[in-house]
Design a protein around this motif. Sequence first.
Motif, PDB file in Angstrom:
ATOM      1  N   SER A   1       0.716  -1.223   0.039  1.00 47.74           N
ATOM      2  CA  SER A   1      -0.072   0.034  -0.141  1.00 47.74           C
ATOM      3  C   SER A   1       1.012   1.156  -0.118  1.00 47.74           C
ATOM      4  CB  SER A   1      -1.027   0.133   1.280  1.00 47.74           C
ATOM      5  OG  SER A   1      -0.246  -0.096   2.509  1.00 47.74           O
ATOM      6  N   GLY A   2       2.183   1.145  -0.014  1.00 51.64           N
ATOM      7  CA  GLY A   2       3.059   2.377  -0.038  1.00 51.64           C
ATOM      8  C   GLY A   2       4.093   2.082  -1.177  1.00 51.64           C
ATOM      9  N   PRO A   3       4.803   3.109  -1.426  1.00 52.85           N
ATOM     10  CA  PRO A   3       5.911   3.069  -2.373  1.00 52.85           C
ATOM     11  C   PRO A   3       6.779   1.892  -2.282  1.00 52.85           C
ATOM     12  CG  PRO A   3       6.331   4.793  -0.858  1.00 52.85           C
ATOM     13  CD  PRO A   3       5.262   4.406  -0.352  1.00 52.85           C
ATOM     14  N   THR A   4       7.445   1.834  -3.548  1.00 53.60           N
ATOM     15  CA  THR A   4       8.438   0.709  -3.564  1.00 53.60           C
ATOM     16  C   THR A   4       9.627   1.378  -4.053  1.00 53.60           C
ATOM     17  OG1 THR A   4       7.937   0.326  -5.919  1.00 53.60           O
ATOM     18  CG2 THR A   4       7.017  -1.164  -4.130  1.00 53.60           C
ATOM     19  N   GLN A   5      10.852   0.954  -3.819  1.00 53.11           N
ATOM     20  CA  GLN A   5      12.126   1.609  -4.272  1.00 53.11           C
ATOM     21  C   GLN A   5      13.136   0.342  -4.474  1.00 53.11           C
ATOM     22  OE1 GLN A   5      13.128   4.828  -4.734  1.00 53.11           O
ATOM     23  NE2 GLN A   5      14.718   3.967  -5.714  1.00 53.11           N
ATOM     24  N   SER A   6      13.501   0.200  -5.868  1.00 57.98           N
ATOM     25  CA  SER A   6      14.381  -0.693  -5.940  1.00 57.98           C
ATOM     26  C   SER A   6      16.088  -0.325  -6.115  1.00 57.98           C
ATOM     27  CB  SER A   6      14.223  -1.753  -7.307  1.00 57.98           C
ATOM     28  OG  SER A   6      12.969  -2.119  -7.144  1.00 57.98           O
ATOM     29  N   TYR A   7      16.979  -1.121  -5.753  1.00 57.58           N
ATOM     30  CA  TYR A   7      18.339  -0.526  -6.014  1.00 57.58           C
ATOM     31  C   TYR A   7      19.055  -1.811  -6.619  1.00 57.58           C
ATOM     32  CZ  TYR A   7      16.948   2.553  -2.113  1.00 57.58           C
ATOM     33  OH  TYR A   7      16.437   3.365  -1.269  1.00 57.58           O
ATOM     34  N   THR A   8      19.930  -1.531  -7.782  1.00 55.28           N
ATOM     35  CA  THR A   8      20.487  -2.605  -8.467  1.00 55.28           C
ATOM     36  C   THR A   8      21.763  -2.681  -7.720  1.00 55.28           C
ATOM     37  OG1 THR A   8      19.495  -2.020 -10.509  1.00 55.28           O
ATOM     38  CG2 THR A   8      21.632  -3.085 -10.715  1.00 55.28           C
ATOM     39  N   ILE A   9      22.357  -3.765  -7.369  1.00 57.84           N
ATOM     40  CA  ILE A   9      23.251  -4.035  -6.410  1.00 57.84           C
ATOM     41  C   ILE A   9      24.628  -4.672  -7.276  1.00 57.84           C
ATOM     42  CG2 ILE A   9      24.672  -5.288  -4.574  1.00 57.84           C
ATOM     43  CD1 ILE A   9      22.211  -3.110  -3.870  1.00 57.84           C
ATOM     44  N   GLY A  10      24.353  -4.951  -8.686  1.00 59.28           N
ATOM     45  CA  GLY A  10      25.294  -5.277  -9.446  1.00 59.28           C
ATOM     46  C   GLY A  10      25.435  -6.845  -9.610  1.00 59.28           C
ATOM     47  N   SER A  11      26.278  -7.445  -9.963  1.00 53.77           N
ATOM     48  CA  SER A  11      26.352  -8.807 -10.317  1.00 53.77           C
ATOM     49  C   SER A  11      26.562  -9.533  -8.936  1.00 53.77           C
ATOM     50  CB  SER A  11      27.420  -9.384 -11.203  1.00 53.77           C
ATOM     51  OG  SER A  11      28.859  -9.037 -10.433  1.00 53.77           O
ATOM     52  N   TYR A  12      26.343 -10.863  -8.806  1.00 51.26           N
ATOM     53  CA  TYR A  12      26.422 -11.653  -7.621  1.00 51.26           C
ATOM     54  C   TYR A  12      27.938 -11.559  -7.280  1.00 51.26           C
ATOM     55  CZ  TYR A  12      21.813 -13.314  -8.437  1.00 51.26           C
ATOM     56  OH  TYR A  12      20.461 -13.458  -8.670  1.00 51.26           O
ATOM     57  N   GLU A  13      28.878 -11.491  -8.364  1.00 49.26           N
ATOM     58  CA  GLU A  13      30.260 -11.596  -7.860  1.00 49.26           C
ATOM     59  C   GLU A  13      30.520  -9.970  -7.288  1.00 49.26           C
ATOM     60  OE1 GLU A  13      29.155 -12.249 -11.055  1.00 49.26           O
ATOM     61  OE2 GLU A  13      29.654 -14.487 -10.729  1.00 49.26           O
ATOM     62  N   ASP A  14      29.884  -8.963  -7.709  1.00 42.94           N
ATOM     63  CA  ASP A  14      30.353  -7.639  -7.191  1.00 42.94           C
ATOM     64  C   ASP A  14      29.629  -7.699  -5.553  1.00 42.94           C
ATOM     65  OD1 ASP A  14      30.819  -6.607  -9.669  1.00 42.94           O
ATOM     66  OD2 ASP A  14      28.881  -5.916 -10.260  1.00 42.94           O
ATOM     67  N   TYR A  15      28.488  -8.426  -5.419  1.00 39.81           N
ATOM     68  CA  TYR A  15      27.891  -8.219  -4.192  1.00 39.81           C
ATOM     69  C   TYR A  15      28.678  -9.098  -3.208  1.00 39.81           C
ATOM     70  CZ  TYR A  15      24.795  -9.381  -0.097  1.00 39.81           C
ATOM     71  OH  TYR A  15      24.370  -9.598   1.077  1.00 39.81           O
ATOM     72  N   GLU A  16      29.345 -10.235  -3.736  1.00 37.03           N
ATOM     73  CA  GLU A  16      29.958 -11.025  -2.887  1.00 37.03           C
ATOM     74  C   GLU A  16      31.197 -10.312  -2.448  1.00 37.03           C
ATOM     75  OE1 GLU A  16      29.514 -14.111  -1.621  1.00 37.03           O
ATOM     76  OE2 GLU A  16      27.472 -14.133  -2.441  1.00 37.03           O
ATOM     77  N   GLU A  17      31.702  -9.544  -3.235  1.00 35.22           N
ATOM     78  CA  GLU A  17      33.083  -8.739  -3.164  1.00 35.22           C
ATOM     79  C   GLU A  17      32.672  -7.880  -2.160  1.00 35.22           C
ATOM     80  OE1 GLU A  17      36.458  -5.745  -4.905  1.00 35.22           O
ATOM     81  OE2 GLU A  17      35.019  -6.876  -6.322  1.00 35.22           O
TER      82      GLU A  17
END
Length: 187
Positions: free
Chosen positions: A69-85
């Motif tokens: 019922s409220g706003p949504t906000q998305s963030y692109t974190i990068g590839s899985y490798e980027d996230y793991e690093e």
Amino acid sequence: MPLLVTVYTGLQLIDEAPNAALVSAKYFDSEASALQVGGDQLVYIDPATAGIFAARLPPLTLGGVYRVSGPTQSYTIGSYEDYEEWREWLCRLMLGVRCEILFEKPARYAGNPFTRLIDFSDSEGWIGHADCVVLAAAFKARIDSARRSASVTQRPYLFDTYQQFAAAFALAAESGGAVQFHEMRTP
């Protein structure tokens, strides 16, 4: 595929279902290509993907169907490798050990709020409002040390990602929301 972190706010439980097939049969709107009811967006806490980290859900429930019922906000974190690093950097900074050590002995680090994120799925799952409140406070309290560390390592994207997570958890904490980890779907 890139990892996407989405904050959903104003979640209201409207139904419970044991699996995604039943939810799709009841709520999938083929015109919108989404789960909807009366034009409202819905999200489903699928036990098949959220079950292993069910402790991170409260107050959400496994099998819950929620109206957004409220706003949504998305963030692109990068590839899985980027996230793991990034996760490895965060673990060393906030806990003083490599992720491998945390994963082997999670009870040893259970008191550190960052374990709620670091010892979590790298591809899919939910972090409910209760943990979002704890993580929002932790991210805010340690922002200066994260900024310094990213500057010293000359990897500014580490701090950029830190800020994205800080913003996601702050929004969820302020709005009674939750955070979902999932793959970015491309047409």
